[in-house]
Design a protein around this motif. Structure first.
Motif, mmCIF file in Angstrom:
data_model
loop_
_atom_site.group_PDB
_atom_site.id
_atom_site.type_symbol
_atom_site.label_atom_id
_atom_site.label_comp_id
_atom_site.label_asym_id
_atom_site.label_seq_id
_atom_site.Cartn_x
_atom_site.Cartn_y
_atom_site.Cartn_z
ATOM 1 N N THR A 107 -36.545 -12.508 -0.436
ATOM 2 C CA THR A 107 -35.763 -12.795 0.591
ATOM 3 C C THR A 107 -34.479 -13.319 0.203
ATOM 4 O OG1 THR A 107 -37.343 -12.448 2.411
ATOM 5 C CG2 THR A 107 -34.911 -13.636 2.989
ATOM 6 N N VAL A 145 -22.550 -8.120 9.507
ATOM 7 C CA VAL A 145 -23.526 -7.788 8.602
ATOM 8 C C VAL A 145 -24.586 -7.125 9.000
ATOM 9 C CG1 VAL A 145 -24.785 -9.000 6.801
ATOM 10 C CG2 VAL A 145 -22.505 -9.980 7.660
ATOM 11 N N GLU A 146 -25.290 -7.327 10.086
ATOM 12 C CA GLU A 146 -26.581 -6.752 10.665
ATOM 13 C C GLU A 146 -26.121 -5.276 10.911
ATOM 14 O OE1 GLU A 146 -30.448 -7.295 13.496
ATOM 15 O OE2 GLU A 146 -28.273 -8.132 14.257
ATOM 16 N N MET A 180 -25.160 -3.021 7.529
ATOM 17 C CA MET A 180 -26.360 -2.566 6.798
ATOM 18 C C MET A 180 -27.038 -1.696 7.300
ATOM 19 S SD MET A 180 -25.950 -4.495 4.000
ATOM 20 C CE MET A 180 -24.724 -5.540 3.638
ATOM 21 N N ILE A 237 -32.614 -1.218 1.534
ATOM 22 C CA ILE A 237 -32.107 -1.821 2.774
ATOM 23 C C ILE A 237 -32.622 -0.924 3.835
ATOM 24 C CG2 ILE A 237 -30.147 -2.302 4.257
ATOM 25 C CD1 ILE A 237 -30.487 -4.122 1.833
ATOM 26 N N SER A 252 -34.298 -4.760 7.468
ATOM 27 C CA SER A 252 -34.386 -5.612 6.206
ATOM 28 C C SER A 252 -33.208 -6.751 6.574
ATOM 29 C CB SER A 252 -33.575 -4.824 4.919
ATOM 30 O OG SER A 252 -34.520 -4.103 4.523
ATOM 31 N N VAL A 253 -32.570 -6.740 7.590
ATOM 32 C CA VAL A 253 -31.474 -7.880 7.953
ATOM 33 C C VAL A 253 -32.048 -8.615 9.089
ATOM 34 C CG1 VAL A 253 -28.872 -8.296 8.339
ATOM 35 C CG2 VAL A 253 -29.441 -6.166 6.739
ATOM 36 N N ARG A 254 -31.933 -9.908 8.989
ATOM 37 C CA ARG A 254 -32.365 -10.714 10.049
ATOM 38 C C ARG A 254 -31.400 -11.492 10.207
ATOM 39 N NH1 ARG A 254 -35.255 -15.607 11.760
ATOM 40 N NH2 ARG A 254 -34.911 -16.319 9.635
ATOM 41 N N ARG A 255 -30.862 -11.875 11.628
ATOM 42 C CA ARG A 255 -29.703 -12.680 11.851
ATOM 43 C C ARG A 255 -30.463 -14.034 12.345
ATOM 44 N NH1 ARG A 255 -27.799 -14.666 16.744
ATOM 45 N NH2 ARG A 255 -25.502 -14.737 16.667
ATOM 46 N N VAL A 285 -27.360 -15.383 7.723
ATOM 47 C CA VAL A 285 -28.380 -13.952 7.866
ATOM 48 C C VAL A 285 -29.200 -13.810 6.601
ATOM 49 C CG1 VAL A 285 -26.513 -12.510 8.870
ATOM 50 C CG2 VAL A 285 -26.641 -12.481 6.605
ATOM 51 N N GLU A 286 -30.337 -13.055 6.536
ATOM 52 C CA GLU A 286 -31.366 -13.230 5.621
ATOM 53 C C GLU A 286 -31.587 -11.595 5.444
ATOM 54 O OE1 GLU A 286 -34.008 -16.975 6.219
ATOM 55 O OE2 GLU A 286 -34.881 -15.120 6.802
ATOM 56 N N ILE A 287 -31.406 -11.207 4.354
ATOM 57 C CA ILE A 287 -31.775 -9.708 3.886
ATOM 58 C C ILE A 287 -32.977 -9.848 2.948
ATOM 59 C CG2 ILE A 287 -30.718 -7.632 2.662
ATOM 60 C CD1 ILE A 287 -28.221 -8.716 3.184
#
Length: 296
Positions: free
Chosen positions: A104, A126-127, A130, A143, A147-150, A156-158
């Motif tokens: 991550t 961003v979320e 993606m 992706i 895959s993307v968490r706010r 953000v985490e990818i």
């Protein structure tokens, strides 16, 4: 790769760029450098329009979201990270990032950035971006929809769907630029870049203008117009007549004749290369080894 943010442009020079994977980067770097010369000699050039003779319109209407990104990147959008001319990663819309094992990346986003429609750039953009971009690259870099968490408005985490330690380098590509949530990039591109869309006429031209609310250094030119001229000889004629200020992807054999035209300058890029290994997963015996995951 992603070119440097445009700082200024030259309005009276031409470019001859050798084809290859570096051509977009070299084009924008050369335009920025040439513009500095123009500004120093001719202060009233600021606010002018630069007309660029580009090869034929190669935007993919089936993808739609690549308008203004690839193959002609006009700086409507920006990615989280940018690649410098020396291939180093630097902050863009993300100010910092850290790796969190096992797979991550956490990104801290730039605050105070506005989209072209006036909305604030946050983790929501961003979320959404993606998940929205329907490109083959999406699967290539892993992706997925989850895959993307706010984390919060500016974090953000990818997490790729598979181990991918090259994610940062891949996210620097303009294909992974950030768009305004809920917009339709095929008809009205809305990003955070120094230029915003004015008009796109398929097969004819694409025009952008300076975005007054840009968060970074403001470009000197007011407008950029890319005229799509598939025939290289037509691009040369556009330079001769003054209908275009810059042309690129001219044939190598035209360099000498273009260099002799008064007021024009030829700038060449280093020869580049691309290496890839492909595995056929649909082969028939005896060419079916690629079907086996253990072999791949």
């Amino acid at each position: 790769m992603y070119p440097t943010r445009p700082r200024s442009r030259h309005a009276t020079s031409s470019l001859l760029l050798s084809s290859g994977t570096l051509r977009c980067l070299v084009l924008w770097l050369a335009l920025a450098a040439l513009a500095g010369c123009l500004s120093d000699r001719n202060g009233d050039a600021a606010g002018a329009e630069l007309v660029i003779a580009a090869p034929g319109d190669a935007y993919d209407i089936n993808v739609g979201s690549d308008i203004g990104i690839d193959p002609v990147n006009v700086n409507i959008y920006e990615p989280l990270i940018r690649l410098t001319p020396t291939y180093q990663l630097e902050p863009m819309l993300a100010t910092s990032w850290e790796f969190r094992p096992p797979n991550t990346w956490r990104f801290r986003l730039r605050e105070g950035v506005r989209m072209h429609d006036g909305s604030a750039f946050t983790a929501d953009a961003v979320e959404w971006s993606m998940r929205r971009i329907p490109r083959p690259d999406r699967d290539r870099i892993g992706i997925g929809d989850g895959s993307v968490r706010r984390v919060d408005d500016y974090t953000v985490e990818i997490t790729p769907t598979r181990p991918n330690r090259r994610l940062l380098q891949q996210l620097a590509h303009p294909n992974w630029s950030i768009m305004a949530p809920g917009t339709e990039p095929a008809t009205k591109p809305v990003g955070t870049g120094p230029f915003q869309m004015v008009e796109y006429v398929r097969g004819d031209h694409l025009t952008v203008e300076r975005f007054s609310g840009y968060w970074g250094q403001m470009p000197k030119l007011e407008r950029l117009t890319f005229r799509f001229l598939p025939d290289p000889n037509t691009r040369v004629l556009a330079l001769r007549s003054g209908d275009a200020h810059v042309a690129y992807d001219l044939p190598r054999e035209s360099a000498r004749s273009v260099a002799r035209i008064p007021g024009l300058k030829v700038v060449s890029s280093p020869v580049s290369g691309y290496e890839a290994l492909y595995v056929n997963i649909h082969g028939r015996p005896p060419y079916d080894l690629g079907r086996d995951k253990a072999v791949r």
